[in-house]
Write a protein that holds these residues in place. Structure first.
Motif, PDB file in Angstrom:
ATOM      1  N   ALA A 106     -14.146  -0.458 -17.549  1.00 30.02           N
ATOM      2  CA  ALA A 106     -12.825   0.363 -17.905  1.00 30.02           C
ATOM      3  C   ALA A 106     -12.090   1.026 -16.733  1.00 30.02           C
ATOM      4  O   ALA A 106     -10.899   0.876 -16.576  1.00 30.02           O
ATOM      5  CB  ALA A 106     -12.934   1.070 -19.119  1.00 30.02           C
ATOM      6  N   HIS A 107     -12.802   1.839 -16.157  1.00 31.85           N
ATOM      7  CA  HIS A 107     -12.089   2.732 -15.170  1.00 31.85           C
ATOM      8  C   HIS A 107     -11.428   1.833 -14.094  1.00 31.85           C
ATOM      9  O   HIS A 107     -10.403   2.068 -13.743  1.00 31.85           O
ATOM     10  CB  HIS A 107     -13.046   3.689 -14.394  1.00 31.85           C
ATOM     11  N   VAL A 108     -12.210   0.941 -13.607  1.00 29.08           N
ATOM     12  CA  VAL A 108     -11.689   0.024 -12.554  1.00 29.08           C
ATOM     13  C   VAL A 108     -10.366  -0.528 -13.103  1.00 29.08           C
ATOM     14  O   VAL A 108      -9.260  -0.730 -12.574  1.00 29.08           O
ATOM     15  CB  VAL A 108     -12.553  -1.028 -12.019  1.00 29.08           C
ATOM     16  N   GLY A 135     -11.759   8.643  -7.290  1.00 29.30           N
ATOM     17  CA  GLY A 135     -10.298   8.510  -6.697  1.00 29.30           C
ATOM     18  C   GLY A 135     -10.213   7.570  -5.544  1.00 29.30           C
ATOM     19  O   GLY A 135      -9.332   7.071  -5.238  1.00 29.30           O
ATOM     20  N   LEU A 136     -11.329   6.872  -5.192  1.00 27.25           N
ATOM     21  CA  LEU A 136     -11.275   5.809  -4.109  1.00 27.25           C
ATOM     22  C   LEU A 136     -10.476   4.513  -4.525  1.00 27.25           C
ATOM     23  O   LEU A 136      -9.967   4.132  -3.896  1.00 27.25           O
ATOM     24  CB  LEU A 136     -12.791   5.709  -3.608  1.00 27.25           C
ATOM     25  N   THR A 137     -10.967   4.255  -5.781  1.00 28.05           N
ATOM     26  CA  THR A 137     -10.381   2.939  -6.220  1.00 28.05           C
ATOM     27  C   THR A 137      -8.864   2.909  -6.299  1.00 28.05           C
ATOM     28  O   THR A 137      -8.040   1.810  -6.077  1.00 28.05           O
ATOM     29  CB  THR A 137     -10.978   2.479  -7.656  1.00 28.05           C
ATOM     30  N   ALA A 138      -8.263   4.317  -6.546  1.00 29.81           N
ATOM     31  CA  ALA A 138      -6.922   4.440  -7.027  1.00 29.81           C
ATOM     32  C   ALA A 138      -5.986   4.671  -5.779  1.00 29.81           C
ATOM     33  O   ALA A 138      -4.807   4.523  -5.682  1.00 29.81           O
ATOM     34  CB  ALA A 138      -6.674   5.279  -7.881  1.00 29.81           C
ATOM     35  N   MET A 196       0.886  -1.099  -0.217  1.00 31.70           N
ATOM     36  CA  MET A 196       0.061  -0.076  -0.036  1.00 31.70           C
ATOM     37  C   MET A 196       0.730   1.398  -0.037  1.00 31.70           C
ATOM     38  O   MET A 196       1.781   1.392   0.890  1.00 31.70           O
ATOM     39  CB  MET A 196      -0.762  -0.068   1.213  1.00 31.70           C
ATOM     40  N   GLN A 197       0.642   2.215  -1.043  1.00 34.83           N
ATOM     41  CA  GLN A 197       1.453   3.336  -1.181  1.00 34.83           C
ATOM     42  C   GLN A 197       0.829   4.455  -0.483  1.00 34.83           C
ATOM     43  O   GLN A 197      -0.244   4.471   0.073  1.00 34.83           O
ATOM     44  CB  GLN A 197       1.871   3.935  -2.538  1.00 34.83           C
ATOM     45  N   ASN A 198       1.823   5.504   0.167  1.00 36.46           N
ATOM     46  CA  ASN A 198       1.154   6.670   0.581  1.00 36.46           C
ATOM     47  C   ASN A 198       0.047   7.027  -0.139  1.00 36.46           C
ATOM     48  O   ASN A 198       0.130   7.453  -1.442  1.00 36.46           O
ATOM     49  CB  ASN A 198       2.193   7.641   0.925  1.00 36.46           C
ATOM     50  N   PHE A 199      -0.979   7.899   0.413  1.00 37.03           N
ATOM     51  CA  PHE A 199      -1.924   8.675  -0.570  1.00 37.03           C
ATOM     52  C   PHE A 199      -2.638   9.716   0.227  1.00 37.03           C
ATOM     53  O   PHE A 199      -2.558   9.712   1.401  1.00 37.03           O
ATOM     54  CB  PHE A 199      -2.915   7.667  -1.345  1.00 37.03           C
ATOM     55  N   VAL A 200      -3.039  10.828  -0.528  1.00 36.12           N
ATOM     56  CA  VAL A 200      -4.085  11.659   0.208  1.00 36.12           C
ATOM     57  C   VAL A 200      -5.364  11.525  -0.676  1.00 36.12           C
ATOM     58  O   VAL A 200      -5.507  11.491  -1.881  1.00 36.12           O
ATOM     59  CB  VAL A 200      -3.564  13.218  -0.087  1.00 36.12           C
ATOM     60  N   PHE A 201      -6.432  11.112   0.182  1.00 34.45           N
ATOM     61  CA  PHE A 201      -7.661  11.108  -0.647  1.00 34.45           C
ATOM     62  C   PHE A 201      -8.482  12.280  -0.189  1.00 34.45           C
ATOM     63  O   PHE A 201      -8.943  12.474   1.061  1.00 34.45           O
ATOM     64  CB  PHE A 201      -8.404   9.816  -0.254  1.00 34.45           C
ATOM     65  N   HIS A 202      -8.973  12.945  -0.848  1.00 34.37           N
ATOM     66  CA  HIS A 202      -9.774  14.201  -0.453  1.00 34.37           C
ATOM     67  C   HIS A 202     -10.908  14.712  -1.791  1.00 34.37           C
ATOM     68  O   HIS A 202     -10.079  15.115  -2.807  1.00 34.37           O
ATOM     69  CB  HIS A 202      -8.779  15.778  -0.376  1.00 34.37           C
ATOM     70  N   ASN A 203     -11.942  14.125  -1.572  1.00 37.59           N
ATOM     71  CA  ASN A 203     -12.920  14.333  -2.623  1.00 37.59           C
ATOM     72  C   ASN A 203     -13.804  15.378  -2.142  1.00 37.59           C
ATOM     73  O   ASN A 203     -14.723  14.893  -1.131  1.00 37.59           O
ATOM     74  CB  ASN A 203     -13.529  12.870  -3.135  1.00 37.59           C
ATOM     75  N   PRO A 204     -14.130  16.410  -2.709  1.00 38.48           N
ATOM     76  CA  PRO A 204     -14.949  17.406  -1.926  1.00 38.48           C
ATOM     77  C   PRO A 204     -16.429  17.426  -2.463  1.00 38.48           C
ATOM     78  O   PRO A 204     -17.152  18.476  -2.009  1.00 38.48           O
ATOM     79  CB  PRO A 204     -14.364  18.828  -2.382  1.00 38.48           C
ATOM     80  N   THR A 205     -16.701  16.553  -3.471  1.00 42.01           N
ATOM     81  CA  THR A 205     -17.943  16.753  -4.097  1.00 42.01           C
ATOM     82  C   THR A 205     -19.040  16.192  -3.106  1.00 42.01           C
ATOM     83  O   THR A 205     -18.918  15.093  -2.361  1.00 42.01           O
ATOM     84  CB  THR A 205     -18.046  16.006  -5.292  1.00 42.01           C
ATOM     85  N   TRP A 249     -24.500   4.282  -8.913  1.00 41.98           N
ATOM     86  CA  TRP A 249     -23.287   4.429  -7.539  1.00 41.98           C
ATOM     87  C   TRP A 249     -21.938   3.598  -7.946  1.00 41.98           C
ATOM     88  O   TRP A 249     -21.162   4.285  -7.386  1.00 41.98           O
ATOM     89  CB  TRP A 249     -24.168   3.948  -6.193  1.00 41.98           C
ATOM     90  N   THR A 250     -22.297   2.639  -8.607  1.00 41.35           N
ATOM     91  CA  THR A 250     -21.009   1.948  -8.960  1.00 41.35           C
ATOM     92  C   THR A 250     -20.196   2.672  -9.882  1.00 41.35           C
ATOM     93  O   THR A 250     -18.960   2.721  -9.821  1.00 41.35           O
ATOM     94  CB  THR A 250     -21.385   0.759  -9.772  1.00 41.35           C
ATOM     95  N   ALA A 251     -20.774   3.390 -10.853  1.00 41.83           N
ATOM     96  CA  ALA A 251     -20.109   4.209 -11.898  1.00 41.83           C
ATOM     97  C   ALA A 251     -19.506   5.366 -11.417  1.00 41.83           C
ATOM     98  O   ALA A 251     -18.380   5.962 -11.748  1.00 41.83           O
ATOM     99  CB  ALA A 251     -21.083   4.534 -13.147  1.00 41.83           C
ATOM    100  N   THR A 252     -20.278   5.740 -10.398  1.00 38.22           N
ATOM    101  CA  THR A 252     -19.485   7.218  -9.588  1.00 38.22           C
ATOM    102  C   THR A 252     -18.366   6.737  -8.755  1.00 38.22           C
ATOM    103  O   THR A 252     -17.249   7.101  -9.140  1.00 38.22           O
ATOM    104  CB  THR A 252     -20.591   7.558  -8.560  1.00 38.22           C
TER     105      THR A 252
END
Ligand code: NZQ
Ligand code: ZN
Length: 393
Positions: free
Chosen positions: A197-199, A255-258, A1-10, A247-250
């Motif tokens: 495809a995105h996944v 950003g969560l998957t990556a 697991m790599q370091n990450f910042v997850f910040h989704n403001p929507t 909801w799956t497509a969203t």
């Protein structure tokens, strides 16, 4: 697991009867809105009236910018920017699918600068500010409603380029699955294919495979996309099917998957964007052609990763049967499983099905090189892209 910042403001407002909140949500962002929408579905379904009434009730002044086409064009974005500047709008409201939302974001970025908006797409300028964007999603597919990206075609150069910036996340997105009851079967399927495809892009291109949370999350999203798509095709008014697909497509591209995967790429999209740019094919249809071809090529780069996907998505009886035959057999069957499913939902799996002749492969590869450069996918030479495309005939 790599370091990450997850910040989704929507902010997401999800569910039945959520459209009437558009007025109060918009007035919290601005008083004069540019309303961006597509070709006709919004008016046919009655959504246009519902949106206009809610905006009027909240005293939002509306300037309209309809007519966005699928695979949206730069000149229509530029017209929207001119209108936004002239009218002095202070918020952009998008009602539509990925094409409409992407157009809205590009207008939001381009309305606050003097230079041509295309410079953002080619990396010559970077975004410093943007108008706020609010969206009402009408089609489960692109994920644009909860991410910072947008994809626009420059019709003069035949380039379909995408870029993203944190200032371009929609402030609020309203997701009412009932609005998607009218999405026709072909675009319902293309939307599910796009989410898959995105996944897959992230799943396949990460170099860190010690990420079981992400792997299982992504495998679950792929299976949910398939299952909910089939429900929607069987019954377009199946609320659960539409809600789960939406909801799956969203989630597939917010950003969560990556998160935790480190550096990932978007090579299948890079190639598909050339198909859309040159032949104006629907994005999801192009992807169902490119994905099996790319995976077939990738089989020789990382058999284990494709086999790991098979472990997560193949029916368990089939997986058990294959397990004794080794990684290669599992990986091959995983590619076959995806290809078969794309065909099952009537999304094309060959260039021939889209009437794109094999002689065009060098031209498509040359076009894709432009985006390879912008997206820094340097390992994709013209020869490699041609090899992948030959696997798509
Ligand atoms: O224009 P209208 O009449 O609204 O018709 C649209 C269009 O013909 C129709 N539609 C939308 N909602 C409907 C409906 N028809 C009936 N009922 C409804 N409720 O569907 C057709 C396709 O719409 P479009 O917006 O083009 O589809 P999608 O959401 O798949 O978006 C595709 C675009 O998104 C880009 C693609 O490249 C493509 O240009 N992408 C954007 C991404 C992003 N911003 O993050 C990522 C994706 O990978 C993708 O590249
Ligand atoms: Zn996509």
């Amino acid at each position: 697991m790599q370091n990450f910042v997850f910040h989704n403001p929507t902010k997401i407002i999800f569910g039945r009867n959520t459209i009437p909140s558009i007025g109060s949500e918009t007035i919290a962002l601005g008083q004069k809105a540019l309303l961006v929408y597509g070709q006709g579905s919004m008016k046919e379904s009655g959504l246009y009236e519902e949106v206009m009434n809610s905006l009027a009730d909240a005293c939002v002044i509306v300037v309209e910018h309809g007519g966005v086409r699928s695979n949206p064009l730069l000149d229509h974005v530029q017209q929207g920017i001119a209108k936004a500047k002239q009218e002095g709008v202070d918020v952009i409201v998008a009602v539509g699918g990925g094409s409409v939302i992407d157009t809205a974001k590009a207008i939001a970025a381009g309305s606050v600068v003097e230079h041509d908006v295309w410079k953002f797409f080619t990396g010559k300028k970077s975004v410093k500010s943007a108008l706020p964007v609010l969206t009402v999603l009408t089609l489960a597919a692109a994920g644009s409603e909860m991410n910072s990206g947008m994809v626009i075609t420059n019709q003069d150069t035949q380039e379909k380029f995408g870029f993203g910036h944190r200032l371009l996340y929609p402030k609020t997105s309203i997701l009412d699955p009932e609005i998607t009851y009218t999405v026709p079967p072909d675009y319902t399927a293309y939307g599910a294919v796009d989410a898959i495809a995105h996944v897959l892009e992230f799943y396949m291109t990460t170099q860190d495979t010690d990420t079981p949370v992400q792997a299982r999350f992504m495998e679950g999203l792929i299976l949910n996309a398939m299952e909910s798509c089939e429900r929607c095709l069987a019954d377009p008014r199946d609320y659960g099917g539409r809600a789960n697909l939406m909801w799956t497509a969203t989630l597939a591209l917010n950003g969560l998957t990556a998160a935790g995967l480190g550096r990932v790429g978007f090579p299948m999209h890079m190639i598909e964007h050339s198909l859309s740019a040159l032949y104006d094919v629907p994005h999801g249809a192009g992807l169902s052609v490119v994905m099996p071809g790319w995976l077939q090529w990738y089989l020789y780069q990382d058999t284990a990763r494709i086999a790991r996907l098979g472990q997560g998505i193949l029916p368990s009886a089939q997986f058990q049967q294959l397990a004794g035959q080794g990684e290669r057999a599992v990986a091959e069957q995983t590619i076959a499983f995806l290809r078969t499913w794309f065909s099952k939902v009537h999304s094309p799996v060959t260039l021939t099905e889209m009437n794109i002749p094999a002689e065009d492969i060098p031209r498509i590869a040359e076009n894709a090189l432009g985006l390879a450069k912008v997206w820094r996918l340097n390992q994709y030479s013209q020869a490699i892209i041609e090899e992948i495309l030959r696997g798509c005939i």
